[in-house]
Enzyme design. Structure first.
Site, mmCIF file in Angstrom:
data_model
loop_
_atom_site.group_PDB
_atom_site.id
_atom_site.type_symbol
_atom_site.label_atom_id
_atom_site.label_comp_id
_atom_site.label_asym_id
_atom_site.label_seq_id
_atom_site.Cartn_x
_atom_site.Cartn_y
_atom_site.Cartn_z
ATOM 1 N N ASP A 14 0.869 -1.165 0.000
ATOM 2 C CA ASP A 14 0.000 0.000 0.000
ATOM 3 C C ASP A 14 0.915 1.226 0.000
ATOM 4 O O ASP A 14 2.107 1.120 0.303
ATOM 5 C CB ASP A 14 -0.884 -0.052 1.252
ATOM 6 C CG ASP A 14 -1.601 1.240 1.533
ATOM 7 O OD1 ASP A 14 -2.272 1.743 0.612
ATOM 8 O OD2 ASP A 14 -1.469 1.759 2.657
ATOM 9 N N ASP A 61 -0.229 5.096 0.958
ATOM 10 C CA ASP A 61 -0.538 5.999 2.080
ATOM 11 C C ASP A 61 -0.459 5.276 3.420
ATOM 12 O O ASP A 61 -1.157 4.277 3.636
ATOM 13 C CB ASP A 61 -1.951 6.564 1.917
ATOM 14 C CG ASP A 61 -1.953 7.973 1.367
ATOM 15 O OD1 ASP A 61 -0.899 8.438 0.924
ATOM 16 O OD2 ASP A 61 -3.017 8.614 1.378
#
Length: 250
Positions: A12, A14
């Site tokens: 991922d 963020d």
């Protein structure tokens, strides 16, 4: 790269490789490309579009050094800056349902009292609708203020529940997106969507690293998928520490 293990590490963005909507640090960038990549294949999977990922990775030259770049949960797939495949939420759910979602969301948000409200509350992406109660035009300080307010008052969690109740039976999913928004996408178009793009690569293991791994978060499905080994992280610093431990990097 001939001695790399037949393993894929998916990240991922963020909260995992960067602070929310911030640029990756030079230290972590160098670590990923010069310490992790020689050992395993690496890829990005984010709800954001390609331009936002490039911004957070500090340029296309960095982004394109990842073996895989899966934007908008993998519904848009890029390799070396070239779009390889994509789907359209508009074609999938139709204009009528799309407008119902947008109209309901705008009406719901109009009744919220928040520390601040700015502009760009609904962002239409190829694979999803991103809804932001504070507005994506907010400053970094306003973003952080809303995040603290949201943690205390569960604004987005209640919003997700309202959307789920209103659109029950439409085959749409609703999840917390990043730090300040809610993602709307068809069932099956969560981050597990990207796994079909590597199904024929015959990796011995696929690991996923993400921070929004609890139910309702946009990392939940891929973190818990039988095809992946999930790793919950709390920050980019934690991501690096876990990688050092798993790969025996001092």
């Amino acid at each position: 790269m001939a001695n790399r293990r037949n393993i894929l590490y998916l990240f991922d963005v963020d909260g995992t490789l960067t602070q929310p909507r911030q640029v990756i640090t030079e230290e972590l960038k160098q670590f990923l490309l010069h310490e992790v990549k020689p050992r395993v294949s690496i890829g990005l999977v984010s709800g954001s579009d390609y331009s936002k990922i490039v911004e957070q990775m500090n340029g296309e030259d960095v982004t394109n050094q990842f073996d895989y770049v899966f934007c908008e949960n993998g519904v848009m797939q890029y390799r070396q800056g070239a779009l390889r495949s994509q789907q359209s939420i508009l074609a999938y759910i139709g204009e009528h349902t799309l407008q119902r979602v947008i109209n309901f969301a705008l009406g719901y948000m109009s009744r919220l009292e928040l520390p601040a409200k700015r502009g760009n509350f609904v962002e239409f992406r190829c694979s999803m609708i991103n809804i932001c109660p504070v507005g994506r035009s907010c400053t970094q300080t306003e973003r952080e203020d809303f995040s603290k307010f949201d943690i205390k008052h569960e604004v987005r969690r209640k919003f997700v529940e309202a959307l789920q109740n209103e659109f029950n039976g439409t085959k749409l999913k609703f999840a917390l997106g990043g730090q300040i928004s809610v993602d709307v996408f068809p069932e099956g178009w969560d981050k597990t969507y990207c796994l079909q793009h590597v199904a024929n690569e015959n990796f011995n293991e696929i690991h996923f690293f993400g921070d929004k791994t609890l139910a309702g978060g946009n990392d939940y499905e891929i973190y818990n998928d039988d095809r992946t080994i999930g790793h919950k992280v709390t920050s980019p610093y934690d991501t690096k520490e876990q990688l050092q431990r798993y790969l025996n990097i001092s």
